[in-house]
Scaffold this motif. Sequence first.
Motif, short mmCIF file in Angstrom:
data_model
loop_
_atom_site.label_atom_id
_atom_site.label_comp_id
_atom_site.label_asym_id
_atom_site.label_seq_id
_atom_site.Cartn_x
_atom_site.Cartn_y
_atom_site.Cartn_z
N PHE A 53 41.62 64.63 25.64
CA PHE A 53 42.76 64.62 26.55
C PHE A 53 43.65 65.82 26.27
CE2 PHE A 53 41.41 60.22 26.37
CZ PHE A 53 41.53 59.80 27.68
N SER A 54 43.40 66.92 26.95
CA SER A 54 44.28 68.07 26.77
C SER A 54 45.50 67.90 27.68
CB SER A 54 43.54 69.36 27.08
OG SER A 54 42.88 69.23 28.30
N VAL A 55 46.51 68.74 27.47
CA VAL A 55 47.72 68.65 28.31
C VAL A 55 47.33 68.79 29.78
CG1 VAL A 55 49.87 69.82 28.90
CG2 VAL A 55 49.24 69.55 26.51
N GLY A 56 47.75 67.83 30.59
CA GLY A 56 47.47 67.91 32.03
C GLY A 56 46.14 67.29 32.43
N ALA A 57 45.44 66.64 31.49
CA ALA A 57 44.18 65.99 31.86
C ALA A 57 44.46 64.94 32.94
CB ALA A 57 43.56 65.33 30.64
N PHE A 58 43.56 64.86 33.91
CA PHE A 58 43.79 63.91 35.00
C PHE A 58 42.50 63.14 35.30
CE2 PHE A 58 42.47 67.90 36.96
CZ PHE A 58 41.47 67.49 37.82
N PHE A 59 42.68 62.00 35.94
CA PHE A 59 41.54 61.23 36.44
C PHE A 59 41.45 61.38 37.95
CE2 PHE A 59 42.69 58.59 32.67
CZ PHE A 59 41.49 58.67 31.99
N ASP A 60 40.23 61.48 38.47
CA ASP A 60 40.01 61.30 39.90
C ASP A 60 39.73 59.82 40.08
OD1 ASP A 60 40.31 63.89 40.89
OD2 ASP A 60 38.28 64.44 40.27
N ILE A 61 40.70 59.09 40.60
CA ILE A 61 40.57 57.63 40.68
C ILE A 61 40.13 57.25 42.10
CG2 ILE A 61 41.79 55.43 40.46
CD1 ILE A 61 43.65 56.72 38.46
N ARG A 62 39.09 56.44 42.18
CA ARG A 62 38.64 55.98 43.49
C ARG A 62 39.62 54.92 43.97
NH1 ARG A 62 32.59 53.82 45.16
NH2 ARG A 62 33.02 53.67 47.39
N VAL A 63 40.37 55.26 45.01
CA VAL A 63 41.45 54.37 45.46
C VAL A 63 41.07 53.59 46.71
CG1 VAL A 63 43.28 55.76 44.39
CG2 VAL A 63 42.61 56.25 46.75
N SER A 64 39.92 53.93 47.31
CA SER A 64 39.39 53.14 48.43
C SER A 64 37.90 53.43 48.51
CB SER A 64 40.08 53.52 49.75
OG SER A 64 39.55 54.75 50.23
N ASP A 65 37.20 52.83 49.45
CA ASP A 65 35.76 53.09 49.59
C ASP A 65 35.50 54.58 49.78
OD1 ASP A 65 34.97 50.55 49.28
OD2 ASP A 65 34.65 50.11 51.42
N THR A 66 36.43 55.28 50.44
CA THR A 66 36.16 56.66 50.86
C THR A 66 37.16 57.69 50.33
OG1 THR A 66 37.44 56.22 52.86
CG2 THR A 66 35.04 55.95 53.03
N THR A 113 37.84 51.41 37.75
CA THR A 113 36.70 52.25 37.46
C THR A 113 37.19 53.67 37.20
OG1 THR A 113 35.40 50.92 38.97
CG2 THR A 113 34.51 53.07 38.39
N LEU A 114 36.93 54.18 36.01
CA LEU A 114 37.38 55.54 35.66
C LEU A 114 36.23 56.36 35.11
CD1 LEU A 114 40.74 55.29 33.64
CD2 LEU A 114 40.44 56.00 36.01
N ASN A 115 36.10 57.58 35.65
CA ASN A 115 35.18 58.54 35.05
C ASN A 115 35.94 59.29 33.97
OD1 ASN A 115 33.29 57.79 36.97
ND2 ASN A 115 34.11 59.27 38.42
N LYS A 116 35.24 60.22 33.31
CA LYS A 116 35.89 61.01 32.25
C LYS A 116 37.10 61.77 32.80
CE LYS A 116 32.90 63.78 30.52
NZ LYS A 116 31.96 64.59 29.77
N PRO A 117 38.16 61.97 31.99
CA PRO A 117 39.28 62.78 32.47
C PRO A 117 38.87 64.24 32.63
CG PRO A 117 39.54 62.31 30.14
CD PRO A 117 38.34 61.55 30.59
N ARG A 118 39.55 64.94 33.50
CA ARG A 118 39.23 66.36 33.73
C ARG A 118 40.47 67.21 33.52
NH1 ARG A 118 37.41 66.71 39.56
NH2 ARG A 118 37.07 68.86 38.94
N THR A 119 40.26 68.47 33.18
CA THR A 119 41.37 69.43 33.13
C THR A 119 40.88 70.68 33.82
OG1 THR A 119 41.74 68.59 30.90
CG2 THR A 119 43.14 70.40 31.63
N GLU A 120 41.41 70.96 34.99
CA GLU A 120 40.94 72.14 35.72
C GLU A 120 41.68 73.39 35.28
OE1 GLU A 120 41.35 71.54 39.89
OE2 GLU A 120 39.33 70.75 40.08
N GLN A 121 42.92 73.20 34.84
CA GLN A 121 43.75 74.34 34.50
C GLN A 121 44.24 74.20 33.07
OE1 GLN A 121 45.87 76.25 37.12
NE2 GLN A 121 45.20 75.21 38.94
N LYS A 122 44.37 75.33 32.40
CA LYS A 122 44.94 75.28 31.05
C LYS A 122 46.46 75.41 31.23
CE LYS A 122 44.53 77.60 26.69
NZ LYS A 122 44.99 78.94 26.51
N TYR A 123 47.14 74.28 31.24
CA TYR A 123 48.59 74.32 31.51
C TYR A 123 49.36 74.84 30.30
CZ TYR A 123 47.72 71.35 35.56
OH TYR A 123 47.27 70.86 36.75
#
Length: 238
Positions: free
Chosen positions: A48-61, A104-114
């Motif tokens: 978990f680096s600074v700014g790590a986020f989850f893409d959370i499935r919030v509906s079927d689509t 349901t959670l996949n691995k956290p992601r960090t796209e940017q080095k904040y």
Amino acid sequence: MPSAPKWFFDTLDFFVSQIPQVEVSKIESLSPSVKRISLQGYFEKLQFSVGAFFDIRVSDTDARRYTVAEINTEKDNLKLIAHIHGNGCGSDFMDNLKIGDKITLNKPRTEQKYYDKSAEKIVFFGDETSLALACSFLPIMQEQNKPYQFILELDEENKHVPGLLGLKNSIVFPKTGLFLNPDWIKDLTIFKTEDWSDAYYVLTGNVKSVQNFRKVIKKQSNARVKHHGYWLQGKKGL
Ligand SMILES: Cc1cc2nc3c(=O)[nH]c(=O)nc-3n(C[C@H](O)[C@H](O)[C@H](O)COP(=O)(O)OP(=O)(O)OC[C@H]3O[C@@H](n4cnc5c(N)ncnc54)[C@H](O)[C@@H]3O)c2cc1C
């Protein structure tokens, strides 16, 4: 994170390994439109680096991004901070969560080095969607004893939230479009003192505000800037 057909998310859920047994353990309403949500689960093997986020499935689509605000030392409980703006499926999903719900959670992601270790001073700008990122910055700034400043644009009902979150050194402005006006931004105290002229700026939140703030910084100084618009008026699932 955009919308996609249901089969796409179903296939992802099937093939991508998920964090086992993630359950909502606590919900705190910090205001009528900001909720801090604690999740219990087995997070110990994850980074978990600074700014790590989850893409959370919030509906079927649909999936939406939410930042990890903090994680405990045992790495079995983490917190998200959601802006319940009432106008989207992400906001509705977060608002409807109840204690005991499984997520349901996949691995956290960090796209940017904040966080940039070499930065001696940090100025952080954002809105309600940036509060979790601000919280993830705070321990490092305090530990390293570096000067920092949070500049936040918040709805009136949320102006006390930085205090509740322990975000010291916060200046809160009303979210009335001030940051849509570059002429107003350039008069901020931060640009009037030498102290912050070599700061490292991290700008998140409303895309338009971020763009304007960045433009002014670039014009006024040589400061380094990391920017990431988190949502754009009228656009779904940025
Ligand atoms: C890397 C990253 C991390 C993020 N972390 C967080 C986080 O920790 N907490 C958090 O609350 N958000 C966070 N966000 C922002 C969040 O993902 C977006 O606000 C997202 O659009 C919310 O989805 P929604 O389904 O509620 O609205 P959408 O379906 O995406 O949008 C519907 C409508 O609502 C408007 N809208 C979207 N968000 C807001 C808002 N905040 N205020 C007012 N209007 C809005 C849109 O412009 C659109 O008109 C993050 C975004 C990114 C890219």
